[in-house]
Design a protein around this motif. Structure first.
Motif, short mmCIF file in Angstrom:
data_model
loop_
_atom_site.label_atom_id
_atom_site.label_comp_id
_atom_site.label_asym_id
_atom_site.label_seq_id
_atom_site.Cartn_x
_atom_site.Cartn_y
_atom_site.Cartn_z
N GLN A 156 95.32 41.87 3.00
CA GLN A 156 95.76 41.30 1.74
C GLN A 156 97.16 40.71 1.85
OE1 GLN A 156 95.10 44.70 -0.96
NE2 GLN A 156 93.40 43.55 -1.83
N PHE A 157 97.54 40.00 0.81
CA PHE A 157 98.85 39.36 0.70
C PHE A 157 99.75 40.20 -0.19
CE2 PHE A 157 101.44 36.32 -1.92
CZ PHE A 157 102.28 35.88 -0.92
N ASN A 158 100.95 40.47 0.29
CA ASN A 158 101.92 41.24 -0.49
C ASN A 158 102.97 40.28 -1.05
OD1 ASN A 158 103.93 42.93 -1.50
ND2 ASN A 158 103.66 44.46 0.11
N ALA A 159 102.80 39.94 -2.32
CA ALA A 159 103.72 39.01 -2.98
C ALA A 159 104.99 39.68 -3.44
CB ALA A 159 103.01 38.36 -4.17
N ASN A 160 104.99 41.00 -3.50
CA ASN A 160 106.14 41.74 -4.03
C ASN A 160 107.20 42.01 -2.98
OD1 ASN A 160 104.94 41.99 -6.65
ND2 ASN A 160 103.62 43.60 -5.81
N ASN A 161 106.78 42.00 -1.72
CA ASN A 161 107.74 42.25 -0.65
C ASN A 161 108.66 41.04 -0.49
OD1 ASN A 161 108.26 44.28 1.67
ND2 ASN A 161 108.31 42.29 2.69
N ALA A 162 109.87 41.26 -0.05
CA ALA A 162 110.81 40.17 0.24
C ALA A 162 111.25 40.29 1.70
CB ALA A 162 112.00 40.22 -0.70
N PRO A 163 110.75 39.44 2.58
CA PRO A 163 109.89 38.28 2.31
C PRO A 163 108.43 38.68 2.14
CG PRO A 163 110.31 38.44 4.65
CD PRO A 163 111.13 39.53 4.02
N THR A 164 107.63 37.74 1.65
CA THR A 164 106.21 37.99 1.48
C THR A 164 105.55 38.20 2.84
OG1 THR A 164 105.78 35.62 1.52
CG2 THR A 164 106.06 36.64 -0.65
N LEU A 165 104.40 38.86 2.84
CA LEU A 165 103.74 39.16 4.11
C LEU A 165 102.25 39.39 3.91
CD1 LEU A 165 103.14 42.52 4.18
CD2 LEU A 165 105.63 42.52 4.38
N PHE A 166 101.52 39.40 5.02
CA PHE A 166 100.12 39.79 5.06
C PHE A 166 100.02 41.08 5.88
CE2 PHE A 166 99.59 35.34 4.03
CZ PHE A 166 98.45 35.29 3.27
N SER A 167 99.23 42.03 5.38
CA SER A 167 99.00 43.25 6.14
C SER A 167 97.72 43.92 5.62
CB SER A 167 100.20 44.20 6.01
OG SER A 167 100.16 45.18 7.03
N CYS A 168 97.52 45.17 6.02
CA CYS A 168 96.32 45.90 5.59
C CYS A 168 96.71 46.97 4.57
CB CYS A 168 95.64 46.55 6.79
SG CYS A 168 94.81 45.35 7.86
N TYR A 169 95.97 47.00 3.47
CA TYR A 169 96.27 47.89 2.35
C TYR A 169 95.01 48.61 1.90
CZ TYR A 169 100.56 45.11 2.26
OH TYR A 169 101.73 44.49 2.60
N ASN A 170 95.16 49.37 0.84
CA ASN A 170 94.01 50.08 0.28
C ASN A 170 93.37 49.30 -0.86
OD1 ASN A 170 95.92 50.33 -1.72
ND2 ASN A 170 95.88 52.58 -1.82
N GLY A 171 93.71 48.01 -0.98
CA GLY A 171 93.12 47.16 -2.01
C GLY A 171 94.02 46.90 -3.18
N ALA A 172 95.28 47.35 -3.10
CA ALA A 172 96.19 47.24 -4.24
C ALA A 172 96.99 45.94 -4.28
CB ALA A 172 97.15 48.43 -4.25
N GLN A 173 96.86 45.10 -3.24
CA GLN A 173 97.63 43.86 -3.18
C GLN A 173 96.73 42.66 -3.52
OE1 GLN A 173 100.93 43.97 -2.87
NE2 GLN A 173 100.86 46.19 -2.63
N THR A 174 97.14 41.46 -3.15
CA THR A 174 96.45 40.23 -3.54
C THR A 174 95.45 39.78 -2.48
OG1 THR A 174 98.42 39.50 -4.75
CG2 THR A 174 96.77 37.82 -4.21
N PRO A 175 94.18 39.58 -2.86
CA PRO A 175 93.19 39.09 -1.90
C PRO A 175 93.49 37.64 -1.52
CG PRO A 175 92.13 40.06 -3.84
CD PRO A 175 93.58 39.88 -4.18
#
Length: 237
Positions: A156-175
């Protein structure tokens, strides 16, 4: 009809390349069944009015992003955009899975293990390199889930992190959205003079029937140049 069929048959024999209708375009994918071994994809997500693609920057535990241009259903990658080649996971997998190839013997994988770490790294193929892909036909959002013994396994895409990033989550970020370019298969004929001026372009199906534009499926495109020469291409749309 016989003359048209002969022309189309000759075009198949002399085809200079196989490409999709817009060979340089990565188009928004809304149907996962159109994925195929060797196709190329770009992962994109939005933050505000900006489009962020996964970049070639592999951080310690995640992937960086780069801003790209999206017009309609087409994304234009830049030199920092990670173009992923999908590799079929093979029949030994219980369900259809894919490997996300990003380099020579280099594949994305969920690296968080059984804990709560939101990690995604690049490495050789392992059990956590295989991922299933589903796409919501209404929203176009994808669900990419790595298999194996790992808890945080959804790319998923993490829009809240600074800077933004892509990583693996439990489904709580942006598809992310998947933009795809089909695999291009050259036929081995390379003598194409791209500097010639085009006089006309004609389109045929495999039965030799001419049409005004490209049809769904396999097309034979015959280009006539102002110097009287022709070139042919088998084009998949």
């Amino acid at each position: 009809m016989k003359k048209i069929f002969t022309l189309a048959a000759a075009a198949i024999m002399a085809a200079t390349s196989v490409a999709n209708a817009e060979s340089t375009d990565f188009t928004l994918l809304t149907d996962a069944s159109k994925l195929a071994d060797g196709c190329e994809i770009v992962l994109v997500a939005m933050k505000g009015a900006d489009y962020y693609a996964m970049s070639t920057t592999q951080n310690a535990n995640n992937r960086g992003t780069t801003i790209v241009t999206v017009e309609g259903d087409v994304v234009t990658p830049n030199e920092e955009t990670q173009i992923v080649t999908l590799v079929d996971g093979g029949p030994e997998q219980a369900t259809q899975t894919w490997l996300f190839k990003v380099g020579e013997d280099a594949y994305l994988y969920a690296a968080g293990g059984t804990g709560t770490k939101n990690y995604m790294r690049t490495g050789a193929i392992s059990e956590v390199s295989y991922a299933t892909i589903a796409i919501d036909a209404t929203t176009g959002e994808s669900e990419i889930v790595f298999q194996g013994n790992v808890n945080r396994n959804t790319l998923q895409f993490n829009a809240n992190n600074a800077p933004t990033l892509f990583s693996c989550y439990n489904g709580a970020q942006t598809p992310p959205y998947i933009y795809m370019r089909p695999k291009q298969v050259p036929t081995g004929v390379n003598d194409v003079n791209t500097a010639k001026a085009v006089k006309s372009v004609r389109y045929f199906n495999l039965m030799g029937v001419e049409s005004a534009d490209l049809n769904e499926g396999v097309n034979i495109v015959v280009t006539t140049y102002t110097d009287g020469t022709t070139a042919s291409a088998k084009v998949i749309r």
